[in-house]
Motif scaffolding. Structure first.
Motif, PDB file in Angstrom:
ATOM      1  N   LEU A 110      22.992  13.716   0.866  1.00 20.87           N
ATOM      2  CA  LEU A 110      22.598  12.724  -0.141  1.00 20.87           C
ATOM      3  C   LEU A 110      21.099  12.441  -0.095  1.00 20.87           C
ATOM      4  O   LEU A 110      20.464  12.247  -1.137  1.00 20.87           O
ATOM      5  CB  LEU A 110      23.391  11.432   0.032  1.00 20.87           C
ATOM      6  N   ALA A 111      20.529  12.443   1.092  1.00 23.65           N
ATOM      7  CA  ALA A 111      19.077  12.234   1.207  1.00 23.65           C
ATOM      8  C   ALA A 111      18.319  13.398   0.572  1.00 23.65           C
ATOM      9  O   ALA A 111      17.332  13.198  -0.139  1.00 23.65           O
ATOM     10  CB  ALA A 111      18.686  12.079   2.672  1.00 23.65           C
ATOM     11  N   ILE A 112      18.790  14.612   0.795  1.00 21.76           N
ATOM     12  CA  ILE A 112      18.155  15.796   0.188  1.00 21.76           C
ATOM     13  C   ILE A 112      18.265  15.733  -1.323  1.00 21.76           C
ATOM     14  O   ILE A 112      17.295  15.959  -2.042  1.00 21.76           O
ATOM     15  CB  ILE A 112      18.797  17.088   0.734  1.00 21.76           C
ATOM     16  N   ILE A 113      19.456  15.431  -1.830  1.00 23.27           N
ATOM     17  CA  ILE A 113      19.673  15.349  -3.276  1.00 23.27           C
ATOM     18  C   ILE A 113      18.801  14.258  -3.885  1.00 23.27           C
ATOM     19  O   ILE A 113      18.194  14.450  -4.944  1.00 23.27           O
ATOM     20  CB  ILE A 113      21.164  15.114  -3.589  1.00 23.27           C
ATOM     21  N   SER A 114      18.714  13.117  -3.229  1.00 26.20           N
ATOM     22  CA  SER A 114      17.933  12.003  -3.750  1.00 26.20           C
ATOM     23  C   SER A 114      16.458  12.373  -3.862  1.00 26.20           C
ATOM     24  O   SER A 114      15.808  12.075  -4.856  1.00 26.20           O
ATOM     25  CB  SER A 114      18.110  10.790  -2.846  1.00 26.20           C
ATOM     26  N   ARG A 115      15.936  13.051  -2.829  1.00 27.34           N
ATOM     27  CA  ARG A 115      14.530  13.476  -2.867  1.00 27.34           C
ATOM     28  C   ARG A 115      14.295  14.540  -3.925  1.00 27.34           C
ATOM     29  O   ARG A 115      13.310  14.536  -4.624  1.00 27.34           O
ATOM     30  CB  ARG A 115      14.106  14.025  -1.501  1.00 27.34           C
ATOM     31  N   ARG A 116      15.225  15.448  -4.045  1.00 25.95           N
ATOM     32  CA  ARG A 116      15.046  16.592  -4.937  1.00 25.95           C
ATOM     33  C   ARG A 116      15.319  16.276  -6.400  1.00 25.95           C
ATOM     34  O   ARG A 116      14.637  16.772  -7.283  1.00 25.95           O
ATOM     35  CB  ARG A 116      15.973  17.710  -4.478  1.00 25.95           C
ATOM     36  N   GLY A 117      16.314  15.448  -6.644  1.00 20.14           N
ATOM     37  CA  GLY A 117      16.746  15.227  -8.013  1.00 20.14           C
ATOM     38  C   GLY A 117      16.228  13.971  -8.678  1.00 20.14           C
ATOM     39  O   GLY A 117      16.371  13.808  -9.874  1.00 20.14           O
ATOM     40  N   VAL A 159      26.330   8.861  -6.001  1.00 22.16           N
ATOM     41  CA  VAL A 159      27.568   8.329  -5.438  1.00 22.16           C
ATOM     42  C   VAL A 159      28.471   9.533  -5.210  1.00 22.16           C
ATOM     43  O   VAL A 159      28.716  10.317  -6.129  1.00 22.16           O
ATOM     44  CB  VAL A 159      28.254   7.325  -6.388  1.00 22.16           C
ATOM     45  N   ALA A 160      28.940   9.700  -3.968  1.00 21.74           N
ATOM     46  CA  ALA A 160      29.838  10.800  -3.631  1.00 21.74           C
ATOM     47  C   ALA A 160      31.161  10.219  -3.151  1.00 21.74           C
ATOM     48  O   ALA A 160      31.183   9.340  -2.286  1.00 21.74           O
ATOM     49  CB  ALA A 160      29.222  11.678  -2.546  1.00 21.74           C
ATOM     50  N   GLU A 161      32.244  10.705  -3.740  1.00 15.64           N
ATOM     51  CA  GLU A 161      33.584  10.308  -3.306  1.00 15.64           C
ATOM     52  C   GLU A 161      34.206  11.533  -2.661  1.00 15.64           C
ATOM     53  O   GLU A 161      34.428  12.544  -3.314  1.00 15.64           O
ATOM     54  CB  GLU A 161      34.396   9.818  -4.504  1.00 15.64           C
ATOM     55  N   LEU A 162      34.470  11.405  -1.385  1.00 16.71           N
ATOM     56  CA  LEU A 162      34.899  12.562  -0.596  1.00 16.71           C
ATOM     57  C   LEU A 162      35.947  12.122   0.421  1.00 16.71           C
ATOM     58  O   LEU A 162      35.677  11.258   1.250  1.00 16.71           O
ATOM     59  CB  LEU A 162      33.667  13.143   0.111  1.00 16.71           C
ATOM     60  N   GLY A 163      37.129  12.677   0.317  1.00 17.10           N
ATOM     61  CA  GLY A 163      38.188  12.380   1.267  1.00 17.10           C
ATOM     62  C   GLY A 163      38.551  10.904   1.334  1.00 17.10           C
ATOM     63  O   GLY A 163      38.788  10.377   2.419  1.00 17.10           O
ATOM     64  N   ILE A 219      27.050  14.418   5.201  1.00 16.48           N
ATOM     65  CA  ILE A 219      26.970  13.971   3.808  1.00 16.48           C
ATOM     66  C   ILE A 219      25.784  13.033   3.608  1.00 16.48           C
ATOM     67  O   ILE A 219      25.133  13.075   2.567  1.00 16.48           O
ATOM     68  CB  ILE A 219      28.279  13.333   3.298  1.00 16.48           C
ATOM     69  N   GLN A 220      25.465  12.214   4.588  1.00 10.84           N
ATOM     70  CA  GLN A 220      24.283  11.346   4.465  1.00 10.84           C
ATOM     71  C   GLN A 220      23.009  12.187   4.373  1.00 10.84           C
ATOM     72  O   GLN A 220      22.109  11.883   3.590  1.00 10.84           O
ATOM     73  CB  GLN A 220      24.208  10.361   5.636  1.00 10.84           C
ATOM     74  N   GLU A 221      22.954  13.254   5.132  1.00 13.07           N
ATOM     75  CA  GLU A 221      21.806  14.166   5.070  1.00 13.07           C
ATOM     76  C   GLU A 221      21.746  14.856   3.698  1.00 13.07           C
ATOM     77  O   GLU A 221      20.685  14.969   3.086  1.00 13.07           O
ATOM     78  CB  GLU A 221      21.893  15.203   6.184  1.00 13.07           C
ATOM     79  N   LEU A 253      28.551  21.711   0.955  1.00 10.05           N
ATOM     80  CA  LEU A 253      29.586  20.679   1.087  1.00 10.05           C
ATOM     81  C   LEU A 253      29.758  20.327   2.558  1.00 10.05           C
ATOM     82  O   LEU A 253      30.102  21.181   3.376  1.00 10.05           O
ATOM     83  CB  LEU A 253      30.905  21.158   0.494  1.00 10.05           C
ATOM     84  N   PRO A 254      29.505  19.091   2.918  1.00  7.99           N
ATOM     85  CA  PRO A 254      29.512  18.679   4.321  1.00  7.99           C
ATOM     86  C   PRO A 254      30.912  18.450   4.875  1.00  7.99           C
ATOM     87  O   PRO A 254      31.851  18.221   4.131  1.00  7.99           O
ATOM     88  CB  PRO A 254      28.736  17.370   4.298  1.00  7.99           C
ATOM     89  N   ALA A 255      30.963  18.509   6.183  1.00  5.12           N
ATOM     90  CA  ALA A 255      32.232  18.295   6.861  1.00  5.12           C
ATOM     91  C   ALA A 255      32.300  16.922   7.520  1.00  5.12           C
ATOM     92  O   ALA A 255      33.375  16.406   7.747  1.00  5.12           O
ATOM     93  CB  ALA A 255      32.444  19.378   7.910  1.00  5.12           C
ATOM     94  N   SER A 256      31.158  16.321   7.810  1.00  4.67           N
ATOM     95  CA  SER A 256      31.169  15.027   8.505  1.00  4.67           C
ATOM     96  C   SER A 256      30.370  13.991   7.718  1.00  4.67           C
ATOM     97  O   SER A 256      29.607  14.322   6.825  1.00  4.67           O
ATOM     98  CB  SER A 256      30.571  15.182   9.908  1.00  4.67           C
ATOM     99  N   ASP A 257      30.549  12.717   8.110  1.00  2.35           N
ATOM    100  CA  ASP A 257      29.801  11.645   7.463  1.00  2.35           C
ATOM    101  C   ASP A 257      28.299  11.815   7.663  1.00  2.35           C
ATOM    102  O   ASP A 257      27.509  11.525   6.762  1.00  2.35           O
ATOM    103  CB  ASP A 257      30.231  10.281   8.013  1.00  2.35           C
ATOM    104  N   GLU A 258      27.914  12.289   8.828  1.00  3.60           N
ATOM    105  CA  GLU A 258      26.486  12.503   9.112  1.00  3.60           C
ATOM    106  C   GLU A 258      25.921  13.588   8.193  1.00  3.60           C
ATOM    107  O   GLU A 258      24.825  13.453   7.664  1.00  3.60           O
ATOM    108  CB  GLU A 258      26.323  12.906  10.571  1.00  3.60           C
TER     109      GLU A 258
END
Length: 161
Positions: free
Chosen positions: A75-82, A87-91, A71-73, A64-69
């Motif tokens: 999401l890129a990992i999840i997109s490649r892997r899955g 779509v992530a809704e966070l804070g 979370i983008q990383e 679980l990321p702490a910054s916008d940077e």
């Protein structure tokens, strides 16, 4: 003489009737087979998407990321892997991996399930493309992740194996 004329007419009617029965039976079997195969494929796609979505939720939970940077990383990992759009809704902010798939594409029924802290699965369409959407909330945060798995991709993937 009238008996000999009746016999050929009767034979023709019988042949036409049998041909019609055969044709209608073939159409009925084909239609039933199509429906059964379509249901089995959809059921299989939902089951696979559920497994993949739970796995991706675990990845998101672990990182679980702490910054916008961050979370983008993620999401890129999840997109490649899955193989899904995410779509992530966070804070109060929405992050997405696709231009066309965002917050408005998330089905309201799925949002209700997620709001109760459960993992949910629902089929939907974005534009004209069919998707299986798996979503979940990561505890104890209020981050919600929604994974959009294309039914078309799943069919192609399952036929490759």
């Amino acid at each position: 003489m009238s008996d000999t004329r009746r016999a050929p007419r009767l034979r023709r009617r019988l042949i036409v009737t049998l041909a019609m029965v055969g044709a209608l039976s073939s159409v009925a079997v084909a239609a039933t087979s199509y429906v059964l195969v379509a249901r089995a494929r959809t059921s299989g796609a939902i089951a696979q998407a559920t497994r993949d979505g739970r796995f991706l939720l675990q990845i998101a939970s672990d990182a679980l990321p702490a910054s916008d940077e961050d979370i983008q990383e993620l999401l890129a990992i999840i997109s490649r892997r899955g193989g899904s759009e995410t779509v992530a809704e966070l804070g109060g902010r929405v992050h997405q991996t696709s231009v066309t798939i965002g917050s408005p594409a998330i089905p309201q029924g799925l949002r209700r399930v997620i709001s109760r802290g459960r993992v949910g699965v629902q089929t939907t369409q974005v534009e004209t493309d069919p998707f299986v959407v798996v979503g979940g909330r990561i505890q104890p945060s209020s981050a919600s992740f929604y994974f959009f798995f294309s039914n078309d991709r799943r069919r192609n993937r399952s036929s490759d194996t």
